[in-house]
Scaffold this motif. Structure first.
Motif, PDB file in Angstrom:
ATOM      1  N   PRO A  43      20.350 -34.540  38.546  1.00  0.00           N
ATOM      2  CA  PRO A  43      21.461 -34.389  39.524  1.00  0.00           C
ATOM      3  C   PRO A  43      21.520 -35.034  40.694  1.00  0.00           C
ATOM      4  CG  PRO A  43      20.228 -32.392  38.614  1.00  0.00           C
ATOM      5  CD  PRO A  43      19.595 -33.746  38.092  1.00  0.00           C
ATOM      6  N   ASP A  44      22.630 -35.239  41.482  1.00  0.00           N
ATOM      7  CA  ASP A  44      22.477 -36.191  42.670  1.00  0.00           C
ATOM      8  C   ASP A  44      23.436 -35.724  43.552  1.00  0.00           C
ATOM      9  OD1 ASP A  44      24.792 -36.880  41.586  1.00  0.00           O
ATOM     10  OD2 ASP A  44      24.306 -39.108  41.461  1.00  0.00           O
ATOM     11  N   GLY A  45      23.906 -34.636  43.301  1.00  0.00           N
ATOM     12  CA  GLY A  45      24.945 -33.849  44.380  1.00  0.00           C
ATOM     13  C   GLY A  45      26.205 -34.527  44.494  1.00  0.00           C
ATOM     14  N   CYS A  46      26.731 -35.745  43.469  1.00  0.00           N
ATOM     15  CA  CYS A  46      27.849 -36.242  43.501  1.00  0.00           C
ATOM     16  C   CYS A  46      28.783 -36.045  42.502  1.00  0.00           C
ATOM     17  CB  CYS A  46      27.648 -37.828  43.414  1.00  0.00           C
ATOM     18  SG  CYS A  46      26.520 -38.385  44.954  1.00  0.00           S
ATOM     19  N   MET A  47      29.839 -36.393  42.328  1.00  0.00           N
ATOM     20  CA  MET A  47      30.918 -36.271  41.218  1.00  0.00           C
ATOM     21  C   MET A  47      31.424 -37.576  41.273  1.00  0.00           C
ATOM     22  SD  MET A  47      32.591 -32.560  42.275  1.00  0.00           S
ATOM     23  CE  MET A  47      33.945 -32.674  40.976  1.00  0.00           C
ATOM     24  N   ASP A  48      31.904 -37.930  39.998  1.00  0.00           N
ATOM     25  CA  ASP A  48      32.370 -39.533  39.642  1.00  0.00           C
ATOM     26  C   ASP A  48      33.999 -39.096  39.089  1.00  0.00           C
ATOM     27  OD1 ASP A  48      29.826 -41.607  39.667  1.00  0.00           O
ATOM     28  OD2 ASP A  48      29.585 -39.589  40.007  1.00  0.00           O
ATOM     29  N   LEU A  57      39.927 -41.782  31.070  1.00  0.00           N
ATOM     30  CA  LEU A  57      39.422 -41.368  32.383  1.00  0.00           C
ATOM     31  C   LEU A  57      39.028 -39.719  32.220  1.00  0.00           C
ATOM     32  CD1 LEU A  57      42.702 -42.661  34.338  1.00  0.00           C
ATOM     33  CD2 LEU A  57      40.385 -43.137  34.524  1.00  0.00           C
ATOM     34  N   LEU A  58      37.866 -39.704  32.818  1.00  0.00           N
ATOM     35  CA  LEU A  58      37.108 -38.554  32.781  1.00  0.00           C
ATOM     36  C   LEU A  58      36.404 -38.341  34.180  1.00  0.00           C
ATOM     37  CD1 LEU A  58      33.704 -38.764  31.177  1.00  0.00           C
ATOM     38  CD2 LEU A  58      35.379 -40.637  31.007  1.00  0.00           C
ATOM     39  N   VAL A  59      35.970 -37.226  34.335  1.00  0.00           N
ATOM     40  CA  VAL A  59      35.519 -36.424  35.791  1.00  0.00           C
ATOM     41  C   VAL A  59      34.013 -35.988  35.321  1.00  0.00           C
ATOM     42  CG1 VAL A  59      35.703 -34.948  37.666  1.00  0.00           C
ATOM     43  CG2 VAL A  59      37.557 -35.938  36.735  1.00  0.00           C
ATOM     44  N   ALA A  60      33.068 -36.428  35.976  1.00  0.00           N
ATOM     45  CA  ALA A  60      31.675 -36.092  35.827  1.00  0.00           C
ATOM     46  C   ALA A  60      31.376 -34.843  37.057  1.00  0.00           C
ATOM     47  CB  ALA A  60      30.677 -37.234  35.717  1.00  0.00           C
ATOM     48  N   GLY A  61      31.225 -33.689  36.699  1.00  0.00           N
ATOM     49  CA  GLY A  61      31.345 -32.576  37.671  1.00  0.00           C
ATOM     50  C   GLY A  61      29.650 -32.619  38.133  1.00  0.00           C
ATOM     51  N   PRO A  62      29.504 -31.931  39.212  1.00  0.00           N
ATOM     52  CA  PRO A  62      28.044 -31.661  39.718  1.00  0.00           C
ATOM     53  C   PRO A  62      27.015 -30.987  38.991  1.00  0.00           C
ATOM     54  CG  PRO A  62      29.480 -29.989  40.642  1.00  0.00           C
ATOM     55  CD  PRO A  62      30.423 -31.060  39.882  1.00  0.00           C
ATOM     56  N   ASP A  63      25.936 -31.848  38.484  1.00  0.00           N
ATOM     57  CA  ASP A  63      24.834 -31.304  37.752  1.00  0.00           C
ATOM     58  C   ASP A  63      24.099 -30.342  38.245  1.00  0.00           C
ATOM     59  OD1 ASP A  63      25.699 -32.703  35.527  1.00  0.00           O
ATOM     60  OD2 ASP A  63      24.881 -34.426  35.985  1.00  0.00           O
ATOM     61  N   THR A  64      23.490 -29.558  37.600  1.00  0.00           N
ATOM     62  CA  THR A  64      22.461 -28.423  38.282  1.00  0.00           C
ATOM     63  C   THR A  64      21.074 -28.600  37.451  1.00  0.00           C
ATOM     64  OG1 THR A  64      22.988 -26.804  36.668  1.00  0.00           O
ATOM     65  CG2 THR A  64      23.921 -26.714  39.096  1.00  0.00           C
ATOM     66  N   LEU A 108      19.106 -32.701  46.577  1.00  0.00           N
ATOM     67  CA  LEU A 108      18.710 -33.858  47.586  1.00  0.00           C
ATOM     68  C   LEU A 108      17.172 -34.063  48.017  1.00  0.00           C
ATOM     69  CD1 LEU A 108      21.406 -32.994  50.052  1.00  0.00           C
ATOM     70  CD2 LEU A 108      21.385 -34.741  48.293  1.00  0.00           C
ATOM     71  N   ARG A 109      16.485 -32.965  47.921  1.00  0.00           N
ATOM     72  CA  ARG A 109      15.036 -33.106  48.012  1.00  0.00           C
ATOM     73  C   ARG A 109      14.350 -33.518  46.943  1.00  0.00           C
ATOM     74  NH1 ARG A 109      12.784 -27.457  48.823  1.00  0.00           N
ATOM     75  NH2 ARG A 109      13.021 -27.413  46.831  1.00  0.00           N
ATOM     76  N   LEU A 110      14.844 -33.266  45.785  1.00  0.00           N
ATOM     77  CA  LEU A 110      14.083 -34.134  44.523  1.00  0.00           C
ATOM     78  C   LEU A 110      14.450 -35.363  44.525  1.00  0.00           C
ATOM     79  CD1 LEU A 110      12.490 -33.883  41.811  1.00  0.00           C
ATOM     80  CD2 LEU A 110      14.876 -33.327  40.920  1.00  0.00           C
ATOM     81  N   GLN A 111      15.615 -35.867  45.018  1.00  0.00           N
ATOM     82  CA  GLN A 111      16.157 -37.107  45.192  1.00  0.00           C
ATOM     83  C   GLN A 111      15.205 -38.049  46.102  1.00  0.00           C
ATOM     84  OE1 GLN A 111      18.207 -38.973  43.398  1.00  0.00           O
ATOM     85  NE2 GLN A 111      19.145 -37.360  41.870  1.00  0.00           N
ATOM     86  N   ARG A 112      14.855 -37.263  47.235  1.00  0.00           N
ATOM     87  CA  ARG A 112      14.223 -38.078  48.187  1.00  0.00           C
ATOM     88  C   ARG A 112      12.706 -38.312  47.553  1.00  0.00           C
ATOM     89  NH1 ARG A 112      16.056 -33.854  51.477  1.00  0.00           N
ATOM     90  NH2 ARG A 112      14.372 -32.904  51.682  1.00  0.00           N
ATOM     91  N   ALA A 113      12.036 -37.191  46.886  1.00  0.00           N
ATOM     92  CA  ALA A 113      10.764 -37.212  46.519  1.00  0.00           C
ATOM     93  C   ALA A 113      10.840 -38.169  45.569  1.00  0.00           C
ATOM     94  CB  ALA A 113      10.375 -35.797  45.917  1.00  0.00           C
TER      95      ALA A 113
END
Length: 264
Positions: free
Chosen positions: A47-52, A60-67, A197-202
């Protein structure tokens, strides 16, 4: 620029050449990926908080937000993608983020098959599909609702380690309203976004060489045990396995991007 970092590719990360640069759309990133040998490992996405919005061999596809860590799916030979900043994709796509949470969805399911097919064909037939995708997103975004500056402030404060309560007070909205608006913008509530976001920072600190305990505290975790639990819950792995996977990627004869968004 080329980075040794794996990115979201429709649910999979794999060895190959990855490049990214700022997109024409403010705050977004344009990335491309070509696959490595078929025998190379495929890795889950964190998870990174983003969508693509992703072009994958003409689809063409959409990657939704992951938990949680997303289990790899099929892998295409060529990818081009626009990675939207947290909260920016729903206005562009015309669908609340929570409807795409933990999902990979064909763009035709959101915009209609005919429109998605025309766009996909135009991108595929272009000399540079990535550039064509970038330009198409820029043009369509011009007619989409503007990003909410309040929600951008929410992301900035949570990314800096501020608490949800403090963030709600700072942006001047109540906790319930913040939760409701976060579901639409990010796909989940502000507490989940803060954890991601905290996990990404860590993990970024860990990869930069910080000891686990130090990375945990600097990122906003209570202690190393807290970081270990969050890594298991959100990334589906242990800190040790994560670091080992990053080291394996760095030492591979076939350069394999590695970074805070992937797991061994």
């Amino acid at each position: 620029m080329t980075r040794e970092r794996e990115r979201r590719t429709g649910g999979a990360y794999f060895r190959g050449v990855y490049e990214e640069r700022p997109a024409l759309l403010d705050g977004a990133v344009l990335w491309t990926r070509t696959a490595g040998p078929a025998t190379d490992a495929v890795r889950p996405v964190l998870p990174d908080g983003c969508m693509d919005l992703i072009w994958a061999d003409g689809r063409l596809l959409v990657a939704g937000p992951d938990t949680h860590a997303y289990v790899p799916g099929e892998v295409a030979a060529r990818y081009a993608g626009i990675r939207f900043a947290p909260g920016d994709a729903p206005g562009f796509l015309g669908v609340p983020a929570h409807e795409l949470r933990d999902r990979r969805v064909a763009l035709g399911a959101l915009w209609g098959e005919a429109e998605a097919r025309r766009l996909g064909e135009r991108i595929t037939d272009a000399p540079d599909p990535a550039r064509a995708l970038d330009e198409a997103v820029r043009l369509r975004a011009a007619g989409a609702p503007a990003s909410d500056p309040v929600l951008r402030a929410v992301v900035a404060r949570l990314a800096a380690g501020r608490s949800v309560a403090e963030t709600a007070d700072a942006v001047g909205i109540g906790a319930r309203q913040l939760h409701r608006r976060s579901l639409d913008a990010f796909g989940y509530g502000p507490k989940t976004l803060a954890r991601v976001l905290r996990l990404q920072r860590a993990l970024a600190l860990v990869l930069a060489g910080a000891p686990y305990a130090e990375a945990a505290v600097r990122a906003g975790c209570a202690d190393q045990a807290h970081l270990a639990r969050e890594t298991r819950a959100l990334a589906g792995t242990t800190l040790g396995a994560y670091v080992a996977g990053a080291a394996e990627s760095a030492n591979s004869e076939t350069p394999e991007p590695s970074g805070s968004r992937t797991t061994a």
